[in-house]
Design a protein around this motif. Sequence first.
Motif, short mmCIF file in Angstrom:
data_model
loop_
_atom_site.label_atom_id
_atom_site.label_comp_id
_atom_site.label_asym_id
_atom_site.label_seq_id
_atom_site.Cartn_x
_atom_site.Cartn_y
_atom_site.Cartn_z
N ASN A 288 0.83 -1.21 0.00
CA ASN A 288 0.00 0.00 0.00
C ASN A 288 0.86 1.26 0.00
N LEU A 289 1.78 1.31 -0.95
CA LEU A 289 2.78 2.38 -0.94
C LEU A 289 2.17 3.74 -1.21
N LEU A 290 1.12 3.79 -2.03
CA LEU A 290 0.49 5.09 -2.30
C LEU A 290 -0.17 5.64 -1.04
N ASP A 291 -0.81 4.75 -0.27
CA ASP A 291 -1.38 5.19 1.00
C ASP A 291 -0.30 5.68 1.95
N SER B 171 6.71 12.57 -1.65
CA SER B 171 6.60 11.45 -0.72
C SER B 171 6.47 10.12 -1.45
N ALA B 172 5.72 10.11 -2.56
CA ALA B 172 5.61 8.88 -3.35
C ALA B 172 6.96 8.48 -3.92
N ALA B 173 7.73 9.47 -4.39
CA ALA B 173 9.07 9.18 -4.92
C ALA B 173 9.96 8.58 -3.84
N ILE B 174 9.92 9.15 -2.63
CA ILE B 174 10.73 8.63 -1.53
C ILE B 174 10.31 7.22 -1.16
N THR B 175 9.00 7.00 -1.02
CA THR B 175 8.49 5.70 -0.61
C THR B 175 8.85 4.61 -1.60
N PHE B 176 8.64 4.88 -2.88
CA PHE B 176 8.95 3.87 -3.90
C PHE B 176 10.45 3.65 -4.00
N ALA B 177 11.25 4.73 -3.94
CA ALA B 177 12.70 4.59 -4.08
C ALA B 177 13.29 3.78 -2.93
N VAL C 172 7.92 4.14 6.89
CA VAL C 172 8.22 3.89 5.48
C VAL C 172 9.47 3.02 5.35
N CYS C 173 10.51 3.37 6.09
CA CYS C 173 11.76 2.61 6.03
C CYS C 173 11.57 1.19 6.57
N GLU C 174 10.84 1.07 7.67
CA GLU C 174 10.63 -0.25 8.27
C GLU C 174 9.80 -1.16 7.36
N ARG C 175 8.79 -0.60 6.71
CA ARG C 175 7.99 -1.41 5.80
C ARG C 175 8.82 -1.83 4.58
N ALA C 176 9.68 -0.93 4.12
CA ALA C 176 10.52 -1.26 2.97
C ALA C 176 11.41 -2.47 3.27
N TRP C 177 11.92 -2.53 4.50
CA TRP C 177 12.81 -3.61 4.89
C TRP C 177 12.09 -4.73 5.65
N ARG C 178 10.77 -4.58 5.80
CA ARG C 178 9.97 -5.58 6.51
C ARG C 178 10.51 -5.86 7.90
N ALA D 71 15.47 -1.38 -1.12
CA ALA D 71 15.52 -2.51 -0.19
C ALA D 71 15.45 -3.84 -0.92
N VAL D 72 14.62 -3.92 -1.96
CA VAL D 72 14.52 -5.15 -2.74
C VAL D 72 15.83 -5.43 -3.47
N LEU D 73 16.39 -4.40 -4.11
CA LEU D 73 17.64 -4.58 -4.85
C LEU D 73 18.79 -4.97 -3.93
N ALA D 74 18.78 -4.43 -2.71
CA ALA D 74 19.87 -4.72 -1.77
C ALA D 74 19.85 -6.16 -1.29
N GLN D 75 18.73 -6.86 -1.48
CA GLN D 75 18.63 -8.25 -1.05
C GLN D 75 18.94 -9.22 -2.18
#
Length: 283
Positions: free
Chosen positions: A32-35, A249-255, A123-129, A260-264
Amino acid sequence: MAWTARLKGLRAGAERRFPVLAELAARLLSANLLDAATRLAAQAFLACVPLLFAIAAFAPRGVRDQLSDSLRSLFGLTGPAEQQVQQVLTPSADGSLKDTTGIIGLAIVLISATSFSRAMSRVCERAWRLPKAGARIAAWRWVVWLLALVVVVLVQGPVREGFGVGLWLGTPLVFLVGIGVWLWTQHLLLAGRVGWLPLLPGALLTSAALTALSLTARLYMPGALNRSLAEYGSLGLVLVLLSWLIVVSAAITFAVTIGAVLAQEPSLRRHPTTRARPGARKP
């Protein structure tokens, strides 16, 4: 039903061949990144307005002038929009704004503004789960990040102008400064639970996105702000700024999430990624 089975087969094949793209698509659709971006923008707006008045009331004139120059450089402010900013940052001569705000009011403004820091942490915590960090560990980080953000905004003017050289130097400087800011931001707000190297892709993507948006802001924002002021008054200014904050904010959230996905990726998994910290709790 044959075409359904074929589509499932194609999807499974794509996931095997391009696991990163499959994971990225799943993460972007499920989080729910847009939210999250909309909430982040709302908290940013609610934090910026009282902080602006607090700076106008308590900061020395040199700081207020520097902030005005940075906002002018950031948004390319001209005409009525620039006059509105100058009016806010120029307190009355009798000091009534400072008397109205007071030290207690300043403390309340700072505490309430940390809602923006908390939203960025989520936002950061959700990105990294990752689970939420305990308040005892995270609280001081929220305040430090907010104060550092004010400093970063203050120096935007000279950095964007390349310290007098021009945009041809200022733009790369903004990008390089942004990498450092977003690398440190993620590490701080994640309470050090992720190593520095895995945070680099998110920092690069976020800095690149915000640098591009900063260039378009100088072209779009002046006309949009002045038109809105002329048609709707101060409410028009609020609507334009909030819309822009949603885009940012959308740019930050998606980036951050893509980073995080690429780093894994397997190539980076040999490096330490996450470390458990005391005080972390489940969301």
